[in-house]
Design an enzyme around this catalytic site. Structure first.
Site, PDB file in Angstrom:
ATOM      1  N   LYS A 116       0.802  -1.233   0.000  1.00 46.38           N
ATOM      2  CA  LYS A 116       0.000   0.000   0.000  1.00 46.38           C
ATOM      3  C   LYS A 116       0.834   1.283   0.000  1.00 46.38           C
ATOM      4  O   LYS A 116       0.499   2.223  -0.720  1.00 46.38           O
ATOM      5  CB  LYS A 116      -1.000   0.003   1.170  1.00 46.38           C
ATOM      6  CG  LYS A 116      -1.871  -1.264   1.272  1.00 46.38           C
ATOM      7  CD  LYS A 116      -2.741  -1.494   0.060  1.00 46.38           C
ATOM      8  CE  LYS A 116      -3.353  -2.885   0.077  1.00 46.38           C
ATOM      9  NZ  LYS A 116      -4.148  -3.198  -1.121  1.00 46.38           N
ATOM     10  N   GLY A 165      -8.664  -3.748   2.636  1.00 40.03           N
ATOM     11  CA  GLY A 165      -9.980  -4.095   3.120  1.00 40.03           C
ATOM     12  C   GLY A 165     -10.201  -3.769   4.588  1.00 40.03           C
ATOM     13  O   GLY A 165     -11.167  -4.216   5.183  1.00 40.03           O
ATOM     14  N   LYS A 202      -3.989  10.467   7.454  1.00 40.50           N
ATOM     15  CA  LYS A 202      -4.944  11.350   8.109  1.00 40.50           C
ATOM     16  C   LYS A 202      -6.306  10.658   8.032  1.00 40.50           C
ATOM     17  O   LYS A 202      -6.687  10.167   6.970  1.00 40.50           O
ATOM     18  CB  LYS A 202      -4.975  12.686   7.362  1.00 40.50           C
ATOM     19  CG  LYS A 202      -5.893  13.699   7.968  1.00 40.50           C
ATOM     20  CD  LYS A 202      -5.197  14.482   9.061  1.00 40.50           C
ATOM     21  CE  LYS A 202      -6.204  15.367   9.794  1.00 40.50           C
ATOM     22  NZ  LYS A 202      -5.657  15.850  11.071  1.00 40.50           N
ATOM     23  N   HIS A 209     -17.235   5.731   0.849  1.00 40.46           N
ATOM     24  CA  HIS A 209     -16.326   4.784   0.239  1.00 40.46           C
ATOM     25  C   HIS A 209     -16.847   4.524  -1.172  1.00 40.46           C
ATOM     26  O   HIS A 209     -17.863   3.868  -1.351  1.00 40.46           O
ATOM     27  CB  HIS A 209     -16.321   3.513   1.085  1.00 40.46           C
ATOM     28  CG  HIS A 209     -15.358   2.471   0.631  1.00 40.46           C
ATOM     29  ND1 HIS A 209     -15.692   1.482  -0.239  1.00 40.46           N
ATOM     30  CD2 HIS A 209     -14.047   2.262   0.929  1.00 40.46           C
ATOM     31  CE1 HIS A 209     -14.633   0.703  -0.446  1.00 40.46           C
ATOM     32  NE2 HIS A 209     -13.632   1.157   0.244  1.00 40.46           N
ATOM     33  N   GLU A 276     -10.214   2.185  -5.346  1.00 42.57           N
ATOM     34  CA  GLU A 276     -11.003   2.666  -4.203  1.00 42.57           C
ATOM     35  C   GLU A 276     -10.644   4.102  -3.876  1.00 42.57           C
ATOM     36  O   GLU A 276      -9.463   4.450  -3.783  1.00 42.57           O
ATOM     37  CB  GLU A 276     -10.685   1.848  -2.941  1.00 42.57           C
ATOM     38  CG  GLU A 276     -11.289   0.486  -2.877  1.00 42.57           C
ATOM     39  CD  GLU A 276     -11.008  -0.178  -1.521  1.00 42.57           C
ATOM     40  OE1 GLU A 276     -10.649   0.509  -0.542  1.00 42.57           O
ATOM     41  OE2 GLU A 276     -11.146  -1.403  -1.464  1.00 42.57           O
ATOM     42  N   GLU A 289      -6.785   2.566  -2.162  1.00 39.21           N
ATOM     43  CA  GLU A 289      -6.080   1.367  -2.618  1.00 39.21           C
ATOM     44  C   GLU A 289      -6.680   0.859  -3.912  1.00 39.21           C
ATOM     45  O   GLU A 289      -7.741   1.326  -4.339  1.00 39.21           O
ATOM     46  CB  GLU A 289      -6.074   0.270  -1.545  1.00 39.21           C
ATOM     47  CG  GLU A 289      -7.423  -0.147  -1.031  1.00 39.21           C
ATOM     48  CD  GLU A 289      -7.300  -1.093   0.189  1.00 39.21           C
ATOM     49  OE1 GLU A 289      -7.522  -2.283  -0.001  1.00 39.21           O
ATOM     50  OE2 GLU A 289      -6.984  -0.620   1.299  1.00 39.21           O
ATOM     51  N   ARG A 293      -8.585  -7.758  -8.393  1.00 42.17           N
ATOM     52  CA  ARG A 293      -9.395  -8.967  -8.561  1.00 42.17           C
ATOM     53  C   ARG A 293     -10.811  -8.564  -8.917  1.00 42.17           C
ATOM     54  O   ARG A 293     -11.156  -7.387  -8.850  1.00 42.17           O
ATOM     55  CB  ARG A 293      -9.442  -9.721  -7.230  1.00 42.17           C
ATOM     56  CG  ARG A 293      -9.997  -8.833  -6.129  1.00 42.17           C
ATOM     57  CD  ARG A 293     -10.452  -9.543  -4.898  1.00 42.17           C
ATOM     58  NE  ARG A 293     -11.304  -8.674  -4.106  1.00 42.17           N
ATOM     59  CZ  ARG A 293     -10.898  -7.747  -3.261  1.00 42.17           C
ATOM     60  NH1 ARG A 293      -9.610  -7.540  -3.083  1.00 42.17           N
ATOM     61  NH2 ARG A 293     -11.756  -7.006  -2.607  1.00 42.17           N
TER      62      ARG A 293
HETATM   63  C1  MV4 Z   1      -9.948   5.234   5.406  1.00 44.04           C
HETATM   64  C2  MV4 Z   1     -11.067   5.872   6.008  1.00 44.04           C
HETATM   65  C3  MV4 Z   1     -10.900   7.153   6.491  1.00 44.04           C
HETATM   66  N1  MV4 Z   1      -9.693   7.768   6.406  1.00 44.04           N
HETATM   67  N2  MV4 Z   1      -8.765   5.911   5.335  1.00 44.04           N
HETATM   68  C4  MV4 Z   1     -11.856   0.890   4.884  1.00 44.04           C
HETATM   69  C5  MV4 Z   1     -11.496  -0.178   3.907  1.00 44.04           C
HETATM   70  C6  MV4 Z   1     -10.155   0.188   3.393  1.00 44.04           C
HETATM   71  N3  MV4 Z   1      -9.985  -0.215   2.036  1.00 44.04           N
HETATM   72  C7  MV4 Z   1     -10.066   1.648   3.582  1.00 44.04           C
HETATM   73  N4  MV4 Z   1     -11.091   2.019   4.505  1.00 44.04           N
HETATM   74  C8  MV4 Z   1     -11.154   3.285   5.002  1.00 44.04           C
HETATM   75  N5  MV4 Z   1      -9.992   3.997   4.920  1.00 44.04           N
HETATM   76  C9  MV4 Z   1      -8.656   7.137   5.832  1.00 44.04           C
HETATM   77  N6  MV4 Z   1      -7.472   7.762   5.773  1.00 44.04           N
HETATM   78  C10 MV4 Z   1     -12.272   5.157   6.056  1.00 44.04           C
HETATM   79  C11 MV4 Z   1     -12.312   3.852   5.562  1.00 44.04           C
HETATM   80  C12 MV4 Z   1     -13.603   3.193   5.618  1.00 44.04           C
HETATM   81  C13 MV4 Z   1     -14.257   2.919   6.832  1.00 44.04           C
HETATM   82  C14 MV4 Z   1     -13.723   3.239   8.071  1.00 44.04           C
HETATM   83  C15 MV4 Z   1     -14.403   2.946   9.250  1.00 44.04           C
HETATM   84  C16 MV4 Z   1     -15.642   2.325   9.207  1.00 44.04           C
HETATM   85  C17 MV4 Z   1     -16.205   1.990   8.004  1.00 44.04           C
HETATM   86  C18 MV4 Z   1     -15.527   2.282   6.801  1.00 44.04           C
HETATM   87  C19 MV4 Z   1     -16.121   1.960   5.575  1.00 44.04           C
HETATM   88  C20 MV4 Z   1     -15.469   2.239   4.420  1.00 44.04           C
HETATM   89  C21 MV4 Z   1     -14.214   2.861   4.436  1.00 44.04           C
END
Ligand code: MV4
Length: 459
Positions: A116, A165, A202, A209, A276, A289, A293
Site C-alpha cells: 500500500k 480491506g 490522516k 467509500h 477505491e 487502494e 481482482r
Molecule cells: C480510510 C477511512 C478514512 N480515512 N482511510 C476501509 C477499507 C479500506 N480499504 C479503507 N477504509 C477506510 N480507509 C482514511 N485515511 C475510512 C475507511 C472506511 C471505513 C472506516 C471505518 C468504518 C467503516 C468504513 C467503511 C469504508 C471505508
C-alpha cells in the site's frame, strides 16, 4: 477461447464463473475441500476434484495442489475469484510458469498494489490525489509513527502496508491511543500478513467509500464502468453496495473516473480491477487502494452498464483488445446488492446449519446469486456469505422498493440470515435520502446483544 478453466474458489463466485464459462463454451473444473463435497459449485461444474481437508490453508490456499489439479485434468486457464489466492502474486506467477493462463493481472501488478505505501507513492507521482500520510516505505517503530502523526495531526488511521480491506486498521485520536493501537495493529498485521510494516494516513471522518471499476487490456487501453458506493460496512465487512453512488454528479464521475483510469494506466495494468477512493463531504476525493481482482459487488456494475465482467476478464486474459470505448459506457438506472450472510442479525455470530424451505425471490430486475439449495449444510469453516440479492430498476427509489419487496419474498429456513438487517437499512430515512457515511451502521448495532456475546466469549 480457453478450453477448460479451473475455478480456484467456492461459493457464489465459483458459481458465477461457471455460468459465464458455460455461456462461452468453456469446460469447467471445480475444486473443493472435504467440507464442500455437497457444495453447489462442485455439483455445477463439468468436473470436480477434491483438493484437501476443510482448512482453507490445506485446500483453497494450497498452490501446488491446485496447479497439479489443473495440469492433471487438462485445464488451460485458472480463475481465482475473490478472497483465497486472488491477490497472491506467487499464485499468478506459479500458474503462468506452469503454462496456465491466470485470469487476472500480472503478478507484478498484484504485488505492487498489495504494497500500500508503494501504491501511494506511485499515485502521488501520477497526480492521483491521496490523503496526507506516511511517506516512503512505511514504518515499523512507534517513534516513526509518532513523528508521522505529529506532521499529520490527529486523528490518524493506522494501516497495515500489506493489508487492505480494513484488516488491522485502527483510528488513533491522540498520542496515548497511538502508542497502544500502533502496537496492536502491528501485531495483527504480523499475524495476518506476516508483516510488521505499517503506515499512517490522516483519518477522514464522514467520508463515502466510492470505488471505480476499471477494465484494461494488454495494449494500455483502459476504460472505467463508473462507481459503486460501498459505505455501508460493519467491521470492514461490506453489507450492501449500490451503483451509481447517489451523491455523484456526471461531472464528478468523469473526474474520478479519469483518476481511476490513470491509476491503472500508469502501472500498465491489465485485466479488471477496482480503484477505491474516499469521497469527502466537500467533494474532494482521495485514492486509498486498488484491488486487483473481481469483487463481490461486481454485479451492481454489471446491472447498470450491461457489461459482463467475468466474460471481460476472460477475454482480456486471453489477450484480446478492449472493444468497449469510454464514450460507449453509460449508466442505466440504479442497482443495489444485499449480501446475504448466514449469521445472527443481532449478534453477527455465524449461523451454520441445514437449509430448508429455500425460496429465493424473482421477477423483473431481481437477480439472485446463491450457493444454497434445500438440504444443503452451510459449513462453518468459510466466509458466511451465502447469497447475493442484486436488484435493478429505473432509478434509486424504484430500486429500493424492488429490493424491499424481494427481501420480503426471500425464504430461508434452517439457518439465521441478515435479511432482517437489510430490511431495517432499506427502511431508514437517512439511507433513503442517500445521506450516510462509513459510520452509518454503528447506530444499527444491537449493543446489548453484542456485549452479551463478548462477555460470554470472555468467560
Ligand atoms: C480510510 C477511512 C478514512 N480515512 N482511510 C476501509 C477499507 C479500506 N480499504 C479503507 N477504509 C477506510 N480507509 C482514511 N485515511 C475510512 C475507511 C472506511 C471505513 C472506516 C471505518 C468504518 C467503516 C468504513 C467503511 C469504508 C471505508
Amino acid at each position: 477461447m480457453f478450453k477448460k478453466l479451473l475455478v480456484a474458489n467456492r461459493g457464489t463466485i465459483a458459481i458465477r464463473i461457471i455460468r459465464a464459462c458455460r455461456e462461452l463454451g468453456i469446460a469447467t473444473l471445480a475444486v473443493y475441500s472435504t467440507a464442500d463435497k455437497e457444495a453447489l459449485h462442485a455439483r455445477m461444474a463439468d468436473e470436480a476434484v477434491c483438493i484437501g481437508p476443510a482448512a482453507a490453508a490445506d485446500s483453497y490456499l494450497n498452490i501446488p495442489t491446485i496447479i497439479s489439479a489443473a495440469l492433471t485434468y487438462g485445464a488451460d486457464a485458472v480463475h481465482p475469484g475473490y478472497g483465497f489466492l486472488s491477490e497472491n502474486g506467487d499464485f499468478a506467477e506459479a500458474c503462468r510458469r506452469s503454462g496456465l493462463n491466470f485470469v487476472g493481472p500480472q503478478a507484478r501488478h498484484i504485488r505492487l498494489m498489495g504494497d500500500k505505501p508503494r501504491a501511494r507513492r506511485i499515485m502521488i507521482r501520477a497526480g492521483v490525489p491521496v490523503l496526507p500520510g506516511s511517506e516512503g516505505k512505511g514504518v515499523t517503530e512507534l517513534r516513526e509513527a509518532q513523528a508521522d502523526a505529529k506532521k499529520l495531526g490527529f486523528p490518524v488511521l493506522i494501516k497495515a502496508a500489506a493489508g487492505g480491506g480494513g484488516k488491522g486498521m485502527r483510528v488513533a485520536r491522540d498520542d496515548k491511543e497511538l502508542a497502544r493501537l500502533f502496537a496492536l495493529a502491528r501485531a495483527e498485521s504480523e499475524a495476518a500478513f506476516g508483516s510488521r510494516t505499517m503506515y499512517l494516513e490522516k483519518y477522514l471522518e464522514d467520508a463515502r467509500h466510492v470505488e471505480f471499476q476499471v477494465l484494461a487490456d494488454q495494449y494500455r487501453s483502459v476504460v472505467h464502468l463508473g462507481e459503486r458506493d460501498c459505505s455501508i460496512q460493519r467491521r470492514h465487512q461490506k453489507v450492501l453496495e449500490e451503483a451509481p453512488c447517489p451523491l455523484i454528479t456526471a461531472r464528478l464521475r468523469e473526474k474520478m473516473g479519469r483518476a481511476a483510469v490513470r491509476a491503472a494506466q500508469v502501472v500498465g495494468y491489465s485485466n479488471i480491477g477496482t480503484v477505491e477512493f474516499l469521497l469527502a463531504p466537500d467533494g474532494n476525493f482521495y485514492f486509498i487502494e486498488m484491488n486487483t481482482r473481481i469483487q463481490v459487488e461486481h454485479g451492481v456494475t454489471e446491472m447498470v452498464t450491461g457489461v459482463d465482467l467475468v466474460r471481460e476478464s476472460l477475454s482480456l486474459a486471453m489477450g484480446e483488445r478492449l472493444r468497449l470505448k469510454q464514450r460507449q459506457v453509460s449508466i442505466d438506472g440504479a442497482a443495489i446488492e444485499c449480501r446475504i450472510y448466514a449469521e445472527d442479525p443481532d449478534t453477527h455470530l455465524p449461523s451454520p446449519g441445514v437449509v430448508s424451505n429455500h425460496h429465493p425471490p424473482g421477477g423483473l430486475g431481481v437477480r439472485v446469486e446463491s450457493a444454497l439449495y434445500d438440504g444443503y449444510r452451510v459449513p462453518v469453516q468459510y466466509d458466511p456469505l451465502i447469497a447475493k440479492l442484486i436488484v435493478h430498476a429505473g432509478d434509486r427509489v424504484a430500486t429500493l422498493a424492488r429490493a424491499r419487496a424481494a427481501l420480503r419474498e426471500y425464504l430461508i429456513d434452517g439457518i439465521k440470515t441478515n435479511i432482517p438487517l437489510h430490511l431495517r437499512i432499506l427502511d431508514d430515512a437517512d439511507f433513503q435520502r442517500g445521506s450516510f457515511s462509513t459510520r452509518f451502521l454503528d447506530r444499527f448495532e444491537n449493543h446489548e446483544r453484542v456485549n452479551e456475546v463478548a462477555r460470554a466469549a470472555a468467560r
